[in-house]
Design an enzyme around this catalytic site. Sequence first.
Site, PDB file in Angstrom:
ATOM      1  N   ARG A 259     116.779  28.879 -51.191  1.00 43.76           N
ATOM      2  CA  ARG A 259     117.339  28.387 -52.449  1.00 43.76           C
ATOM      3  C   ARG A 259     116.236  27.660 -53.202  1.00 43.76           C
ATOM      4  O   ARG A 259     115.824  26.570 -52.807  1.00 43.76           O
ATOM      5  CB  ARG A 259     118.490  27.421 -52.101  1.00 43.76           C
ATOM      6  CG  ARG A 259     119.320  26.961 -53.257  1.00 43.76           C
ATOM      7  CD  ARG A 259     120.212  25.818 -52.814  1.00 43.76           C
ATOM      8  NE  ARG A 259     119.455  24.583 -52.676  1.00 43.76           N
ATOM      9  CZ  ARG A 259     119.726  23.603 -51.824  1.00 43.76           C
ATOM     10  NH1 ARG A 259     120.736  23.700 -50.997  1.00 43.76           N
ATOM     11  NH2 ARG A 259     118.975  22.520 -51.777  1.00 43.76           N
TER      12      ARG A 259
ATOM     13  N   HIS B 230     120.669  22.118 -54.550  1.00 44.55           N
ATOM     14  CA  HIS B 230     121.999  22.616 -54.155  1.00 44.55           C
ATOM     15  C   HIS B 230     122.888  22.783 -55.391  1.00 44.55           C
ATOM     16  O   HIS B 230     123.507  23.815 -55.604  1.00 44.55           O
ATOM     17  CB  HIS B 230     122.635  21.641 -53.159  1.00 44.55           C
ATOM     18  CG  HIS B 230     124.098  21.851 -52.947  1.00 44.55           C
ATOM     19  ND1 HIS B 230     124.602  22.997 -52.374  1.00 44.55           N
ATOM     20  CD2 HIS B 230     125.175  21.078 -53.241  1.00 44.55           C
ATOM     21  CE1 HIS B 230     125.928  22.912 -52.319  1.00 44.55           C
ATOM     22  NE2 HIS B 230     126.300  21.765 -52.844  1.00 44.55           N
TER      23      HIS B 230
ATOM     24  N   TYR C 139     114.009  16.099 -49.938  1.00 41.10           N
ATOM     25  CA  TYR C 139     114.089  16.659 -48.584  1.00 41.10           C
ATOM     26  C   TYR C 139     113.219  17.892 -48.366  1.00 41.10           C
ATOM     27  O   TYR C 139     113.301  18.517 -47.331  1.00 41.10           O
ATOM     28  CB  TYR C 139     115.551  16.960 -48.212  1.00 41.10           C
ATOM     29  CG  TYR C 139     116.323  17.835 -49.195  1.00 41.10           C
ATOM     30  CD1 TYR C 139     116.245  19.217 -49.115  1.00 41.10           C
ATOM     31  CD2 TYR C 139     117.117  17.260 -50.187  1.00 41.10           C
ATOM     32  CE1 TYR C 139     116.946  20.021 -49.995  1.00 41.10           C
ATOM     33  CE2 TYR C 139     117.825  18.054 -51.077  1.00 41.10           C
ATOM     34  CZ  TYR C 139     117.738  19.440 -50.980  1.00 41.10           C
ATOM     35  OH  TYR C 139     118.431  20.224 -51.857  1.00 41.10           O
TER      36      TYR C 139
END
Lengths: 350, 373
Positions: B265, B269, B278
């Site tokens: 991805r 998100h 992260y």
Amino acid sequence: MTDTHHRVPAATEQESAVRTMTMAGAINAGLRAAMERDPKVLLMGEDVGQLGGVFRVTDGLHKDFGGDRVIDTPLAESGIVGTSIGMAMRGYRPVVEIQFDGFIFPAFNQITTQLAKMHYRSHGSIQLPVVIRVPFAGNIGAIEHHSESIEALFAHTAGLRICSPATPQDAFDMIQQSIFAPDPVIFLEPKARYWDKGDVDTDAVRTRLDAAAATADIGRARVARPGTDVTVVAYGPTVRTALQVADVAAGEGTSVEVVDLRSISPLDAATVIRSAKRTGRVIVVHEAPTAHGVGAELAARIGEEAFFHLKAPVMRVGGFHMPYPPSKFEHEYLPNLDRVLDAVDRVMAH
Amino acid sequence: MGPLSDDGLVQLLDVDGTRVADPDWEPYASHLTPEALRVFWRLMTLTRTFDAEATSLQRQGELGLWVSCLGQEGAQIGSGTAIREPDYVFPSYREHGVALTRNVDLPQMLTLFRGLEHGSWDPAKHSFHLYTLVIGAHTLHATGYAIAMDKDGLVGSGSPENDGAVICYFGDGATSQGDVNESFVFAAVNNAPLVFFVQNNQFAISEPTTRQSRVTLAQRADGFGIPRVRVDGNDVIAVHAVTQWALRHARSGQGPVLIEAFTYRMAAHTTSDDATRYRTRAEEEKWRQRDPIDRLEKHLQQLGQLPDEFRTAVEAEAKALGKRTRETVKAWERPPLLSMFDHVYAEPHAQVEAERAWFDRYQQSFIDEGSHA
């Protein structure tokens, strides 16, 4: 119907079609009638097949309709409800059994976030005529998680219909009406009343099912016993208790009207309010804890709509705010005859 | 082999755009003419343009939220183009590319994200179910639907052209959900015609796949007796081939299959997430080198099959889609307020009707007051 005239020996019985049945037997007969009526009706659940269910409510149906229509599922409640949603999307009418009330919680997500909401979020293009049968409530001396009253948890969720029969006749009629209703129905079977017997007219519901919107009938309350001094509102397992209360109270000179709600969502508040206006005193009796419950909802509505007719505050008699206790305590936890009679005394004292 | 390993992936197109020989999977891709590959390139490009436009609209305050599928176009177009009538699709909520292959109008999808409605298209018309936001809940609906297709005689009928199957999309995080595992059980024991398509984009919001599993997600299938295949999700040709195989397997009555499409991805998100917390730019850069659109583009160029006029036409189409997306979203007006009471139930429900009537009177009272003024 027409060929009954040719069955000479039993013609009278056939025409009246009234049989004495237990409530469990009446549900069984209702399931059978629904399966005969529509091949898209399927039964699903743990042990519903060869065993006939742990309460034998589906007894004999696997033998007569086969494993394709009476389906023993894996032991997974969310899976049972979730797959029934997919099957309903393809035009089936799944009737799923959750073996006991306290085991419905693994399926809570599927019921509340999916089953209840699909019609709304699809703008009505997806109907989910799923019935979830739940042997519910207590008073059979069972162990933990086998005696829960879960109605308020689901009544709080829009998109679900919740009903509970109190008599074999209603059990026979309402299970069929629930199956042919276009909305999902939580069908709460008062397990302590499974073995109560009563007369069941097996023909009447057929005529109603042939009529349009016949299923709306499952949302109506009935006056189970007329009275003039106090209204006792009950449903499912507490209706019999309420009728016993009325008997005893009559002996003491108090006339009790018993209203059997039959449906918890929708709530037939109009019938309750009419009764409240007649008697001026209302007691709501259910097994579930009174806090945040169906009785609270009714009391609030009566307060809003019949305030000036009331002679006493609306009282609730139900379970306490605690986990369902060990069964040796359940007689006192449940709204038994004495606790309801005590409430009758209190409203009459006003 | 760890969950982040890219060992053992089916690949038919390497990162340089060169075809990889694989005798096992080649038969499922051999029908792909240059023209078909150009269609893949076009669909991936349109998906990316739409996605970028929706992201911009969210940044401008026009959408409440957006879930980007940036980087996952290969997994989505590769699999989506293997679907046919009478197959049925259960997406998660990021399958905008798959939606495009099902002819869902992309701008129209944004009503959900604009806060106008909870479902934007007619699922039956597109054989494409509504997005499901509760992670993994729809995998059970897909399973029940697939079992019902089998009951309806649509599976293994002896005439393969008429057979159907269900394909269900979900992400790496979903594989930790009970519902997904229950759907594996129900699908397996019922031999359901169902392809589970895991887009392993390597993050469940911020958590890497190592927080979900000690084995590859494909290996999860083993314990359920479900055949599985792991594919390079940024290789649109390989994804198409394995999905072709899996759907044929399911349609023919041989039961469920699990596909793990190993992808990445590239965006956060959702637009509410901050991916810089992260993961590293170096990691993102590594994956940028594996971009599914660039890879197919290189391949088509190697073949001399991406003529300028085609590219120009697709660029114009993409630009028009972006413009139409903007204009459509900004032109929307809120439907009449009372419509929020519609469709709660299929039959009238006393509570809903009473509240609708009350609210109508309440609204009306302001209009009446206004008329007196």
